[in-house]
Design a protein around this motif. Structure first.
Motif, mmCIF file in Angstrom:
data_model
loop_
_atom_site.group_PDB
_atom_site.id
_atom_site.type_symbol
_atom_site.label_atom_id
_atom_site.label_comp_id
_atom_site.label_asym_id
_atom_site.label_seq_id
_atom_site.Cartn_x
_atom_site.Cartn_y
_atom_site.Cartn_z
ATOM 1 N N GLY A 1 74.372 24.761 -56.181
ATOM 2 C CA GLY A 1 75.062 25.851 -55.487
ATOM 3 C C GLY A 1 74.368 26.203 -54.186
ATOM 4 N N VAL A 2 75.118 26.267 -53.100
ATOM 5 C CA VAL A 2 74.560 26.526 -51.776
ATOM 6 C C VAL A 2 75.358 27.604 -51.058
ATOM 7 C CG1 VAL A 2 73.698 24.157 -51.554
ATOM 8 C CG2 VAL A 2 75.931 24.744 -50.633
ATOM 9 N N VAL A 3 74.812 28.057 -49.946
ATOM 10 C CA VAL A 3 75.525 28.923 -49.015
ATOM 11 C C VAL A 3 75.524 28.203 -47.677
ATOM 12 C CG1 VAL A 3 75.513 31.129 -47.802
ATOM 13 C CG2 VAL A 3 74.894 31.039 -50.218
ATOM 14 N N GLY A 4 76.702 27.916 -47.159
ATOM 15 C CA GLY A 4 76.819 27.214 -45.883
ATOM 16 C C GLY A 4 77.192 28.175 -44.764
ATOM 17 N N ILE A 5 76.660 27.910 -43.586
ATOM 18 C CA ILE A 5 77.048 28.651 -42.383
ATOM 19 C C ILE A 5 77.735 27.658 -41.453
ATOM 20 C CG2 ILE A 5 76.249 30.017 -40.421
ATOM 21 C CD1 ILE A 5 73.907 30.926 -42.199
ATOM 22 N N TYR A 6 78.933 28.018 -41.008
ATOM 23 C CA TYR A 6 79.797 27.120 -40.236
ATOM 24 C C TYR A 6 80.105 27.720 -38.876
ATOM 25 C CZ TYR A 6 80.553 24.854 -44.707
ATOM 26 O OH TYR A 6 80.357 24.209 -45.892
ATOM 27 N N ASP A 7 80.284 26.844 -37.870
ATOM 28 C CA ASP A 7 80.707 27.321 -36.558
ATOM 29 C C ASP A 7 82.226 27.454 -36.535
ATOM 30 O OD1 ASP A 7 81.789 24.752 -36.154
ATOM 31 O OD2 ASP A 7 80.224 24.163 -34.737
ATOM 32 N N LYS A 8 82.771 27.825 -35.374
ATOM 33 C CA LYS A 8 84.217 28.076 -35.313
ATOM 34 C C LYS A 8 85.061 26.816 -35.482
ATOM 35 C CE LYS A 8 84.359 28.123 -30.276
ATOM 36 N NZ LYS A 8 84.647 28.930 -29.114
ATOM 37 N N ALA A 9 84.446 25.632 -35.390
ATOM 38 C CA ALA A 9 85.156 24.377 -35.647
ATOM 39 C C ALA A 9 84.989 23.936 -37.102
ATOM 40 C CB ALA A 9 84.644 23.289 -34.706
ATOM 41 N N ASN A 10 84.449 24.825 -37.942
ATOM 42 C CA ASN A 10 84.203 24.550 -39.363
ATOM 43 C C ASN A 10 83.199 23.423 -39.574
ATOM 44 O OD1 ASN A 10 86.002 26.529 -40.597
ATOM 45 N ND2 ASN A 10 87.595 25.346 -39.575
ATOM 46 N N THR A 11 82.246 23.301 -38.659
ATOM 47 C CA THR A 11 81.154 22.341 -38.787
ATOM 48 C C THR A 11 79.969 23.056 -39.410
ATOM 49 O OG1 THR A 11 81.899 21.146 -36.819
ATOM 50 C CG2 THR A 11 79.625 20.790 -37.518
ATOM 51 N N LEU A 12 79.383 22.453 -40.425
ATOM 52 C CA LEU A 12 78.217 23.027 -41.086
ATOM 53 C C LEU A 12 77.045 23.048 -40.108
ATOM 54 C CD1 LEU A 12 77.071 24.038 -43.843
ATOM 55 C CD2 LEU A 12 76.363 21.670 -44.240
ATOM 56 N N ILE A 13 76.510 24.244 -39.816
ATOM 57 C CA ILE A 13 75.371 24.343 -38.901
ATOM 58 C C ILE A 13 74.085 24.731 -39.619
ATOM 59 C CG2 ILE A 13 76.737 24.738 -36.826
ATOM 60 C CD1 ILE A 13 76.203 27.725 -37.110
ATOM 61 N N SER A 14 74.191 25.274 -40.825
ATOM 62 C CA SER A 14 73.009 25.621 -41.601
ATOM 63 C C SER A 14 73.398 25.745 -43.070
ATOM 64 C CB SER A 14 72.408 26.935 -41.106
ATOM 65 O OG SER A 14 71.197 27.209 -41.771
ATOM 66 N N GLU A 15 72.436 25.511 -43.938
ATOM 67 C CA GLU A 15 72.724 25.594 -45.363
ATOM 68 C C GLU A 15 71.514 26.135 -46.117
ATOM 69 O OE1 GLU A 15 75.338 22.739 -47.813
ATOM 70 O OE2 GLU A 15 73.324 21.894 -47.820
ATOM 71 N N LEU A 16 71.765 27.095 -46.989
ATOM 72 C CA LEU A 16 70.728 27.643 -47.859
ATOM 73 C C LEU A 16 70.906 27.019 -49.232
ATOM 74 C CD1 LEU A 16 71.227 31.379 -46.906
ATOM 75 C CD2 LEU A 16 69.521 29.817 -45.992
ATOM 76 N N GLN A 17 69.912 26.325 -49.699
ATOM 77 C CA GLN A 17 69.991 25.640 -50.991
ATOM 78 C C GLN A 17 69.541 26.611 -52.082
ATOM 79 O OE1 GLN A 17 67.861 21.978 -50.485
ATOM 80 N NE2 GLN A 17 69.248 21.277 -48.890
ATOM 81 N N VAL A 18 70.401 27.571 -52.364
ATOM 82 C CA VAL A 18 70.081 28.670 -53.273
ATOM 83 C C VAL A 18 69.724 28.170 -54.666
ATOM 84 C CG1 VAL A 18 71.001 30.756 -54.360
ATOM 85 C CG2 VAL A 18 71.524 30.262 -51.965
ATOM 86 N N ALA A 19 70.608 27.419 -55.281
ATOM 87 C CA ALA A 19 70.380 26.990 -56.666
ATOM 88 C C ALA A 19 69.182 26.060 -56.794
ATOM 89 C CB ALA A 19 71.629 26.325 -57.225
ATOM 90 N N GLU A 20 69.015 25.150 -55.840
ATOM 91 C CA GLU A 20 67.895 24.212 -55.909
ATOM 92 C C GLU A 20 66.558 24.945 -55.891
ATOM 93 O OE1 GLU A 20 65.947 21.360 -52.727
ATOM 94 O OE2 GLU A 20 67.838 20.529 -53.451
ATOM 95 N N LYS A 21 66.474 26.010 -55.109
ATOM 96 C CA LYS A 21 65.211 26.746 -54.965
ATOM 97 C C LYS A 21 65.019 27.830 -56.020
ATOM 98 C CE LYS A 21 64.334 24.548 -51.129
ATOM 99 N NZ LYS A 21 63.533 23.365 -51.173
ATOM 100 N N LEU A 22 66.120 28.405 -56.526
ATOM 101 C CA LEU A 22 65.999 29.590 -57.380
ATOM 102 C C LEU A 22 66.601 29.454 -58.780
ATOM 103 C CD1 LEU A 22 66.886 32.258 -54.673
ATOM 104 C CD2 LEU A 22 64.614 31.604 -55.473
#
Length: 116
Positions: A68-89
């Motif tokens: 399970g992750v949280v993705g941050i996307y730009d206005k073109a729906n391109t993934l610009i950052s990702e938090l690997q929540v489940a992997e870390k916690l």
């Protein structure tokens, strides 16, 4: 049913467009494939960005518990950052991000679900 896309509607509920989320992401190829919701923010560097919490990967051979992750996307729906929540916690019980939102100062808040 699992929906592996984001659907955008106008204020009257009419369909505008959709974004396929089924194949993107890391640590697993489909880790962004089960999006829960979307929140937006106007970022000084990237313009309008969105944050999308996702439950995890349902792809064959992938570990649903730790993807399970949280993705941050730009206005073109391109993934610009990702938090690997489940992997870390996941060992602390935080494995399935269900909600994420930007605070007015740009900080990010994530809400997860985990059995126990």
């Amino acid at each position: 049913l699992c929906y592996k896309r984001l659907v955008y509607l106008d204020a009257s509920g009419s369909f505008l467009w959709s974004v396929d989320m089924s194949k993107g992401g890391s640590p697993a190829a489909g880790s962004n494939s089960l999006p829960c919701n979307v929140h937006f923010m106007d970022d000084a560097k990237h313009g309008i960005v969105s944050v999308v919490p996702t439950l995890g990967s349902q792809m064959s051979g992938e570990n649903f518990t730790t993807s399970g992750v949280v993705g941050i996307y730009d206005k073109a729906n391109t993934l610009i950052s990702e938090l690997q929540v489940a992997e870390k916690l996941w060992q602390l019980g935080f494995q399935h991000p269900h909600d994420a939102m930007f605070l007015p100062n740009g900080d990010l808040v994530v809400c997860t679900w985990g059995a126990g």
